[in-house]
Design a protein around this motif. Structure first.
Motif, short mmCIF file in Angstrom:
data_model
loop_
_atom_site.label_atom_id
_atom_site.label_comp_id
_atom_site.label_asym_id
_atom_site.label_seq_id
_atom_site.Cartn_x
_atom_site.Cartn_y
_atom_site.Cartn_z
N GLN A 248 0.83 -1.20 0.00
CA GLN A 248 0.00 0.00 0.00
C GLN A 248 0.87 1.26 0.00
O GLN A 248 1.91 1.31 0.67
CB GLN A 248 -0.89 0.02 1.24
N ARG A 249 0.45 2.28 -0.74
CA ARG A 249 1.15 3.55 -0.79
C ARG A 249 0.33 4.63 -0.12
O ARG A 249 -0.88 4.48 0.11
CB ARG A 249 1.45 3.95 -2.25
N LEU A 250 0.98 5.73 0.17
CA LEU A 250 0.29 6.85 0.79
C LEU A 250 -0.67 7.49 -0.21
O LEU A 250 -0.51 7.38 -1.43
CB LEU A 250 1.30 7.90 1.27
N SER A 251 -1.67 8.18 0.30
CA SER A 251 -2.60 8.89 -0.56
C SER A 251 -1.90 10.08 -1.22
O SER A 251 -0.80 10.47 -0.84
CB SER A 251 -3.80 9.39 0.25
N TYR A 252 -2.59 10.63 -2.22
CA TYR A 252 -2.00 11.74 -2.98
C TYR A 252 -1.67 12.92 -2.07
O TYR A 252 -0.56 13.47 -2.09
CB TYR A 252 -2.99 12.15 -4.07
N ARG A 253 -2.62 13.31 -1.24
CA ARG A 253 -2.41 14.47 -0.37
C ARG A 253 -1.34 14.19 0.68
O ARG A 253 -0.47 15.03 0.93
CB ARG A 253 -3.73 14.86 0.30
N SER A 254 -1.40 13.02 1.29
CA SER A 254 -0.40 12.67 2.30
C SER A 254 1.00 12.61 1.69
O SER A 254 1.99 12.98 2.35
CB SER A 254 -0.75 11.32 2.93
N SER A 255 1.09 12.18 0.44
CA SER A 255 2.40 12.10 -0.22
C SER A 255 3.01 13.48 -0.42
O SER A 255 4.20 13.68 -0.14
CB SER A 255 2.24 11.40 -1.58
N ILE A 256 2.20 14.43 -0.88
CA ILE A 256 2.71 15.78 -1.09
C ILE A 256 3.18 16.39 0.23
O ILE A 256 4.25 17.01 0.32
CB ILE A 256 1.63 16.66 -1.74
N ILE A 257 2.39 16.19 1.30
CA ILE A 257 2.76 16.74 2.61
C ILE A 257 4.06 16.14 3.10
O ILE A 257 4.95 16.83 3.60
CB ILE A 257 1.62 16.52 3.62
N ARG A 258 4.20 14.82 2.94
CA ARG A 258 5.43 14.17 3.41
C ARG A 258 6.64 14.62 2.62
O ARG A 258 7.71 14.84 3.19
CB ARG A 258 5.29 12.65 3.31
N LEU A 259 6.50 14.78 1.32
CA LEU A 259 7.63 15.21 0.50
C LEU A 259 8.09 16.61 0.89
O LEU A 259 9.29 16.87 1.03
CB LEU A 259 7.25 15.17 -0.98
N LEU A 260 7.15 17.52 1.05
CA LEU A 260 7.50 18.90 1.34
C LEU A 260 8.02 19.09 2.77
O LEU A 260 8.65 20.11 3.06
CB LEU A 260 6.29 19.80 1.11
N SER A 261 7.75 18.12 3.65
CA SER A 261 8.22 18.23 5.03
C SER A 261 9.46 17.38 5.30
O SER A 261 9.95 17.35 6.43
CB SER A 261 7.10 17.83 6.00
N ASN A 262 9.96 16.70 4.30
CA ASN A 262 11.12 15.82 4.45
C ASN A 262 12.38 16.57 4.04
O ASN A 262 12.62 16.79 2.84
CB ASN A 262 10.93 14.56 3.60
N GLY A 263 13.19 16.98 5.01
CA GLY A 263 14.38 17.76 4.71
C GLY A 263 15.39 17.01 3.88
O GLY A 263 16.04 17.60 2.99
N ARG A 264 15.55 15.71 4.11
CA ARG A 264 16.51 14.93 3.34
C ARG A 264 16.08 14.84 1.88
O ARG A 264 16.91 14.92 0.97
CB ARG A 264 16.65 13.54 3.94
N PHE A 265 14.78 14.66 1.64
CA PHE A 265 14.30 14.62 0.26
C PHE A 265 14.51 15.95 -0.43
O PHE A 265 14.95 16.00 -1.59
CB PHE A 265 12.82 14.24 0.24
N LEU A 266 14.19 17.04 0.26
CA LEU A 266 14.36 18.36 -0.36
C LEU A 266 15.83 18.62 -0.69
O LEU A 266 16.14 19.27 -1.70
CB LEU A 266 13.82 19.44 0.57
N MET A 267 16.73 18.10 0.13
CA MET A 267 18.16 18.29 -0.13
C MET A 267 18.58 17.63 -1.45
O MET A 267 19.20 18.27 -2.31
CB MET A 267 18.99 17.72 1.02
N ILE A 268 18.21 16.37 -1.63
CA ILE A 268 18.62 15.71 -2.87
C ILE A 268 17.77 16.15 -4.05
O ILE A 268 18.21 16.08 -5.20
CB ILE A 268 18.60 14.18 -2.73
N ALA A 269 16.54 16.63 -3.81
CA ALA A 269 15.73 17.17 -4.90
C ALA A 269 16.41 18.41 -5.49
O ALA A 269 16.47 18.58 -6.71
CB ALA A 269 14.33 17.50 -4.41
N VAL A 270 16.92 19.28 -4.62
CA VAL A 270 17.64 20.46 -5.10
C VAL A 270 18.95 20.04 -5.78
O VAL A 270 19.34 20.60 -6.81
CB VAL A 270 17.92 21.42 -3.94
N ALA A 271 19.62 19.02 -5.21
CA ALA A 271 20.86 18.53 -5.81
C ALA A 271 20.62 17.98 -7.21
O ALA A 271 21.50 18.05 -8.08
CB ALA A 271 21.48 17.45 -4.93
N TYR A 272 19.44 17.44 -7.46
CA TYR A 272 19.08 16.97 -8.80
C TYR A 272 18.66 18.13 -9.70
O TYR A 272 19.10 18.24 -10.86
CB TYR A 272 17.95 15.96 -8.70
#
Length: 461
Positions: A248-272
């Motif tokens: 099972q995966r997270l819902s659409y809204r929950s996924s966006i919230i988790r991505l935008l609140s995850n500092g590690r993800f934002l770091m590598i997203a900017v690096a990309y």
């Protein structure tokens, strides 16, 4: 592909403590031979979308002569690619909730009838077609990891992601080769079969005819492939290939919230996003950058061609290596970005030959530029796999949609500034070097994790 023998894949039990406690995991997994046909269709769609997007950069001198464009117009034609990303949230929702094949519909709507219109009207059609082609970008650039997870086993995922995400770059490479070969440069001698002057010199009319031939060729290839996709493009296999594909995966809204609140993800997203966005904009006007170095339109096309092809070949090879030795994505990215930083610095200093006194020869320009493309382009599938491992169980389509949107945002901003400063493009080379170094520093500081890999390796054991 598609034979009876290829369909008889080995079934592996997925029994585990987690599978006995939940009902969303199947008892068996299965890998289907038809996965290669699905990957081929998707990759060809990406190939054509990349080729159409990069149609005008390699022939910008001819387009300026035939349609009265200026350098700002060429930059805007490239800019329509990232502009097509504006409704990216809609396409990400479609990928994760609807039948996947329908999200490519806008890709087939490119208007290509130019010969019966005056140059100004043709210019409007050209810009409109480039925008419609750009609307396919969110799906073509983001759905590769989703396809690999849905159809491929864990030991083939990185390879499938590399093929699906890098083949669109091959389409851009093909435009570097196909455009200059079909469309003559403005300084070519006028052929004896050219038409009489009517709305332009005979040579201008001949160039427009050749551009028309290029456009119709692209349209024909798109129409044939689109028909094949309508006939057969399943959204998922009857049985999943792994535990991660069935979970099972997270819902659409929950996924966006988790991505935008995850500092590690934002770091590598900017690096990309920063180096990939800069390189995309830089390669889209590579002909304009190399013109001061007295590099012809054809030679610039060959440089762009080999830089992208080298990146795709090297990227698939490194993805295969990553499938064999798992848990090494960060190290691979550090080595790639270090090579990109050195190559970009070499190219930038070579272009400043009056200040650095470095030899500015065809060999040095070819080598440094090709190395930039190899290291940057080959890092794309490694980044995508690391994104998904970092934020699992966020759906792959949403994760990659966010990061490719950021990359296109960077490219769009770069090309937007280019429309106001297109006389001296040396600053683009400095942006390229700085973006590679910036990304390298972020990756060195990043703390990696492999949540999806843990699920497949340990839970399915």
């Amino acid at each position: 592909m598609g034979t009876a023998s290829s369909e008889q894949a080995e079934r592996e039990p997925l029994l585990s403590p987690s599978s006995t406690e939940t009902n969303d995991l199947p008892v068996y997994s299965r890998v289907y031979g038809r996965r290669w046909l699905v990957l081929t269709f998707f990759s060809l769609l990406g190939f054509l979308q990349g080729m159409v997007w990069n149609s005008w950069g390699p022939i910008q001198n001819s387009a300026i002569r035939a349609f009265g464009f200026n350098k700002s117009d060429i930059a805007v034609l490239v800019l329509w690619g990232p502009v097509g990303y504006i409704p990216w949230l809609l396409f990400m929702w479609l990928m994760d909730n609807k039948e996947r094949g329908w999200t490519w519909v806008p890709f087939t709507l490119k208007s290509l009838t130019l010969d019966r219109f005056p140059p100004r009207a043709s210019g409007r059609l050209i810009h409109g077609g480039q925008l419609l082609n750009g609307l396919a970008g969110p799906t073509v650039m983001s759905a590769g990891p989703l396809l690999s997870t849905t159809w491929f086993a864990p030991d083939q995922r990185a390879t499938a992601t590399a093929v699906a995400t890098l083949v669109p770059y091959l389409g851009s490479a093909a435009s570097f080769l196909l455009g200059p070969l079909l469309v003559p440069a403005p300084n070519d001698s006028m052929p004896t079969t050219a038409r009489g002057a009517s709305g332009g010199t005979p040579h201008d009319l001949f160039i427009r005819d050749r551009i028309q031939l290029l456009m119709y060729s692209e349209f024909g290839a798109v129409a044939v492939l689109f028909g094949a996709v309508l006939l057969y493009f399943p959204s998922r296999p009857p049985m999943p290939p792994s535990v991660a594909a069935a979970s099972q995966r997270l819902s659409y809204r929950s996924s966006i919230i988790r991505l935008l609140s995850n500092g590690r993800f934002l770091m590598i997203a900017v690096a990309y996003a920063v180096p990939l966005g800069v390189v995309a904009g830089w390669s889209g006007v590579l002909d304009m950058i190399l013109t001061p170095a007295k590099v012809s339109q054809v030679d610039a096309g060959w440089i762009g061609f080999w830089s992208i092809v080298g990146g795709c070949v090297f990227g698939v090879a490194m993805a295969r290596f990553a499938d064999s030795i798992r848990g090494m994505l960060k190290l691979i990215l550090v080595l790639m970005l270090a090579g990109a930083s050195l190559s970009a610095t070499w190219f930038t200093l070579t272009c400043l030959t009056r200040l650095t006194h470095l030899p500015s020869t065809a060999a040095t320009l070819y080598t440094s530029c090709i190395l930039v493309g190899i290291f940057i382009n080959s890092s794309v599938p490694m980044f995508f796999e690391l994104f998904i491992e970092t934020v699992y169980p966020v759906p792959e389509g949403i994760t990659c949609g966010v990061v490719t949107f950021l990359g296109n945002l960077v490219m769009g901003l770069l090309l937007f500034f280019l429309t106001f400063s297109c006389t001296d493009l040396s600053w683009l080379n400095w942006c390229l070097t700085g973006s590679c170094l910036f990304s390298l520093m972020l990756i060195l500081l990043f703390r990696e994790s492999y949540d999806r890999l843990y699920l497949d390796v340990f839970v399915s054991a």
